[in-house]
Design an enzyme around this catalytic site. Structure first.
Site, PDB file in Angstrom:
ATOM      1  N   HIS A  91     -15.261 -29.890   5.302  1.00  0.00           N
ATOM      2  CA  HIS A  91     -13.924 -29.805   5.876  1.00  0.00           C
ATOM      3  C   HIS A  91     -12.836 -30.014   4.831  1.00  0.00           C
ATOM      4  O   HIS A  91     -11.688 -29.618   5.059  1.00  0.00           O
ATOM      5  CB  HIS A  91     -13.778 -30.811   7.018  1.00  0.00           C
ATOM      6  CG  HIS A  91     -14.448 -30.362   8.275  1.00  0.00           C
ATOM      7  ND1 HIS A  91     -13.968 -30.644   9.534  1.00  0.00           N
ATOM      8  CD2 HIS A  91     -15.573 -29.621   8.476  1.00  0.00           C
ATOM      9  CE1 HIS A  91     -14.758 -30.106  10.450  1.00  0.00           C
ATOM     10  NE2 HIS A  91     -15.749 -29.494   9.826  1.00  0.00           N
ATOM     11  N   HIS A 285     -26.082 -26.522   9.561  1.00  0.00           N
ATOM     12  CA  HIS A 285     -26.555 -27.016  10.851  1.00  0.00           C
ATOM     13  C   HIS A 285     -28.045 -27.347  10.850  1.00  0.00           C
ATOM     14  O   HIS A 285     -28.611 -27.640  11.901  1.00  0.00           O
ATOM     15  CB  HIS A 285     -26.215 -26.014  11.950  1.00  0.00           C
ATOM     16  CG  HIS A 285     -24.751 -25.928  12.225  1.00  0.00           C
ATOM     17  ND1 HIS A 285     -24.211 -25.106  13.189  1.00  0.00           N
ATOM     18  CD2 HIS A 285     -23.695 -26.569  11.650  1.00  0.00           C
ATOM     19  CE1 HIS A 285     -22.889 -25.242  13.192  1.00  0.00           C
ATOM     20  NE2 HIS A 285     -22.558 -26.120  12.262  1.00  0.00           N
TER      21      HIS A 285
END
EC number: 1.11.1.21
Length: 751
Positions: A91, A285
């Protein structure tokens, strides 16, 4: 009388109605003066030097130990902080967008507003606090910007993944960026404005945002990115406060195919192709989980809105214990694999091996579970060893299976896990280094040996550069070539001014002005004539056994022209020039990657490719900020380039002099001349003419960019300095200094 009424201070400095409140459309020059010495605790600090003294391996050892050192105040999921730190690094870097090169991990902006309070960054305040003891230990030898990214890399390695490498060199800044346009929405998770819609709505964080309205947005199956969902440039996120896409689907609509379109556009704007996008999602993920243990109304205000007692933390959670198994972050409660702290290919196996049905998280967010209860009991609980779960997926995960372009890529990676590992390693490295610029800025022992095309590679420089005598000889040949001062200056500017201080790309080094795509840009019309003449001079000079690059020659030509123009104006002295540039090949130049550097407007050359809704003076300001110019540098460069005749296509707009090609302060003197009255000559107020107040005779013509230096109070004040009777010498000195700065913006080999 209360004690409060006796206080002599009813308001303090900086409060009250501001100029921006009165005149919100006013040109904001503050973006040119960010990150000055006044905001830094150590203005002379050399971070690169400090980083080189860092015990890098000791730091990595401490970071590895932290991964499994779970703290009671914020327990680690599955006993491992690795997934949290991957998200933190992702992020930080993932705010980068190719349109203007802004965002990214390069200066540690995740510490400051608005990023520290974005809805997509919930709980990353805790991640950085977990890092503080290590940052405190190593001090200024490691910046927050580097530490955030390195921690993500170490997290991957600690969970069995082999990374591609790491390079340091990201120096911290000490205040928020003011130049980055994150969108115009006024509510978190709003998304209408960036898609040109007429209404903004929002839901609490974690419960999606906009619900698609067919009457306004079109039926989901008929939506097209080129029409209904045309994301505003340069944005690379679908909603205010998100990094990329809404994980529940576009506007909270759980449609995997529509989600795939959003993913392709947003990841593409972060410089990722389809294969890199699939690799990043499938690789990222493979680890960890999302958090949506309860309703979002249990979550308190973000860090910037929280009370002093929170000490910079935010999102206080009153659901249960507020941490561990009661954590609320995105509102989604998803764990993808049975090995959330170990690298595996299970994410893709689960994605394709199960059929999926829509469900909702405890927070009410759309997510997916295997049909018919399959997979039950295969996934561990993050905090309770007595609980087991089925795997789950996000709508954005299912996009990799149901998008017709992503599906074959994802299936190939499922069947070839080694290729996924390599692709993820490379894509992750690109993600966390994309805004670092040329390799000359990379530091540390883990820099890969392989040169990558997205790094805009350059040949190695010849250590034997041209001599002072060679420079003098080349200047004479250039000035005898028949090319005008304006042509030489404009070409050098066209080459150097592609530089962006945001992601350190572009610039004169490489002479890519002669290569695709730059040679075909509308802004560069006419430079082919100059390049042909310079290539002839280069060939003749190099045939003598010495070597000069075309990149050096382009800059030297502009430098020689500026010197001549100053001399013709009666000023002596030389313009600084340092050789050492090299010429890149077409094979070293990614045409698609360089296309985003094309100037759609360049006020320094009075050029616009088309008509835009943004005013020309604001486009000029944006360009100046990317060139790292101050307001005085911006002002003096405009005045100098105009009188030198450097306008695109030989335009006379703003050439307020009767002796073009001479470096005089005529632009400022004539702009501020009160005997001249200005009036618009176009309905859109883009061009103007200045007439003698007495005779009505047209004396000058100018653009919005030109006239703003007499209209804007701050720019007029600067223009007055150069227009004054004693301002001529200062004008030449300041122009020469600003010119040399722009010509060397990409010379990190000299810094």
């Amino acid at each position: 009388m209360s004690n409060e009424s006796k206080c002599p201070f009813h308001q303090t400095a900086g409060g009250g109605t501001t100029n921006r409140d009165w005149w919100p459309d006013q040109l904001n020059l503050r973006i040119l003066h960010q990150h000055s010495s006044k905001s830094s605790p150590d203005p002379d600090f050399d971070y690169a030097k400090a980083f080189k003294s860092l015990d890098f391996q000791a730091l990595k050892k401490d970071l590895t130990a932290l991964m499994t050192d779970s703290q009671d105040w914020w327990p680690a999921d599955f006993g491992h902080y690795g997934p949290l730190f991957i998200r933190m690094a992702w992020h930080s870097a993932g705010t980068y967008r190719i349109g203007d090169g802004r965002g990214g991990a390069g200066s540690g902006q995740q510490r400051f507003a608005p990023l520290n309070s974005w809805p997509d960054n919930v709980s990353l305040d805790k991640a950085r606090r977990l890092l503080w003891p290590i940052k405190q230990k190593y001090g200024n030898k490691i910046s927050w910007a580097d530490l955030i990214v390195l921690t993500g890399n170490v997290a991957l390695e600690s969970m069995g993944f082999k990374t591609f490498g790491f390079s340091g060199g990201r120096a911290d800044v000490w205040e928020p960026d003011e130049d980055v346009y994150w969108g115009s929405e006024k509510v978190w998770l709003g998304g209408d404005t960036r898609y040109g819609k007429d209404q903004v709505k929002a839901q609490p964080p974690g419960q999606g945002d906009l619900v698609a309205e067919p009457a306004k947005h079109g039926e989901e199956q008929n939506r097209d990115l080129s029409a209904e969902r045309n994301l505003e440039n340069p944005l690379a996120a679908v909603q205010m406060g998100l990094i990329y896409v809404n994980p529940e689907g576009p506007e909270g609509n759980p449609d995997p195919v529509a989600s795939g379109k959003d993913i392709r556009e947003t990841f593409g704007r972060m410089a990722m192709n389809d294969e890199e996008t699939v690799a990043l999602i499938a690789g990222g993920h493979a680890f960890g989980k999302t958090h949506g243990a309860g309703p979002a109304d249990n979550v308190g205000p973000e860090p910037e809105a929280a009370g002093l007692e929170m000490q910079g933390l935010g999102w206080h959670n009153t659901f249960g214990s507020g941490k561990g198994g009661d954590t609320i972050t995105s509102g989604l409660e998803v764990t993808w694999t049975s090995t959330p702290t170990r690298w595996s290919n299970e994410y893709l196996n689960n994605l394709f091996d199960f059929e999926w049905e829509l469900t909702k998280s405890p927070a009410g967010a759309h997510q997916w579970r295997p049909k018919d209860g399959k997979g039950a009991g295969t996934v561990p609980d993050a905090h309770d060893p007595g609980k087991r779960h089925a795997p789950s997926m996000l709508t954005s995960d299912l996009a990799l299976r149901f998008d017709p372009i992503y599906e074959p890529i994802a299936r190939h990676f499922k069947e070839n896990p080694d290729q996924l590992a390599d692709a993820f390693a490379r894509a992750w490295y690109k993600l966390i280094h994309r805004d670092m610029g040329p390799l000359a800025r990379y530091l540390g022992p883990e820099m890969p040996n392989e040169e990558l095309l997205w790094q805009d590679p350059l040949p190695k420089a010849d250590p034997s550069t041209i001599s002072e005598q060679d420079i003098a000889t080349l200047k004479s040949r250039i000035l005898a070539s028949g090319l005008s001062v304006g042509e030489l200056v404009s070409t050098a500017w066209a080459s150097a001014s592609t530089f962006r201080g945001s992601d350190k790309r572009g610039g004169a080094n490489g002479a890519r002005l002669r290569l695709a795509p730059q040679k075909d840009w509308a802004a560069n019309q006419g430079v082919d004539k100059v390049l042909a003449a310079l290539e002839k001079i280069q060939g003749e000079f190099n045939s003598s056994g010495k070597k000069v690059s075309l990149a050096d020659l382009i800059v030297l030509a502009g430098t020689a022209a500026v010197e001549k123009a100053a001399k013709d104006a009666g000023y002596s002295g030389s313009v600084g020039f340092r050789p050492g540039r090299v010429d890149a090949s077409q094979e070293q130049t990614d045409v698609e990657s360089f296309a985003v550097l094309e100037p759609l407007a360049d006020g320094f050359r009075n050029f616009t490719k088309a008509r835009y809704s943004v005013k020309a003076e604001k486009l000029l300001l944006d360009k100046a900020q990317l060139l790292t110019l101050t307001a005085p540098e911006l002002t003096v460069l405009i005045g100098g380039l105009r009188v030198l005749g450097a306008n695109h296509g030989g335009s006379k707009l703003g050439v307020f002099t009767d002796k073009p090609g001479t470096l005089s302060n005529d632009f400022f003197r004539n702009l501020l001349d009160m005997s001249v009255e200005w009036k618009p000559t176009s309905a859109d107020n883009e061009t103007f003419e200045g007439r003698d107040r007495k005779t009505g005779q047209v004396k000058w013509s100018g653009s919005r960019v030109d006239l703003v230096f007499g209209s804007h109070a701050q720019l007029r004040a600067l223009s007055e300095v150069y227009a004054s009777s004693d301002g001529g010498d200062k004008f030449v000195r300041d122009f020469v200094a600003a010119w040399q700065k722009v010509m060397e913006l990409d010379r990190f080999d000299l810094k």
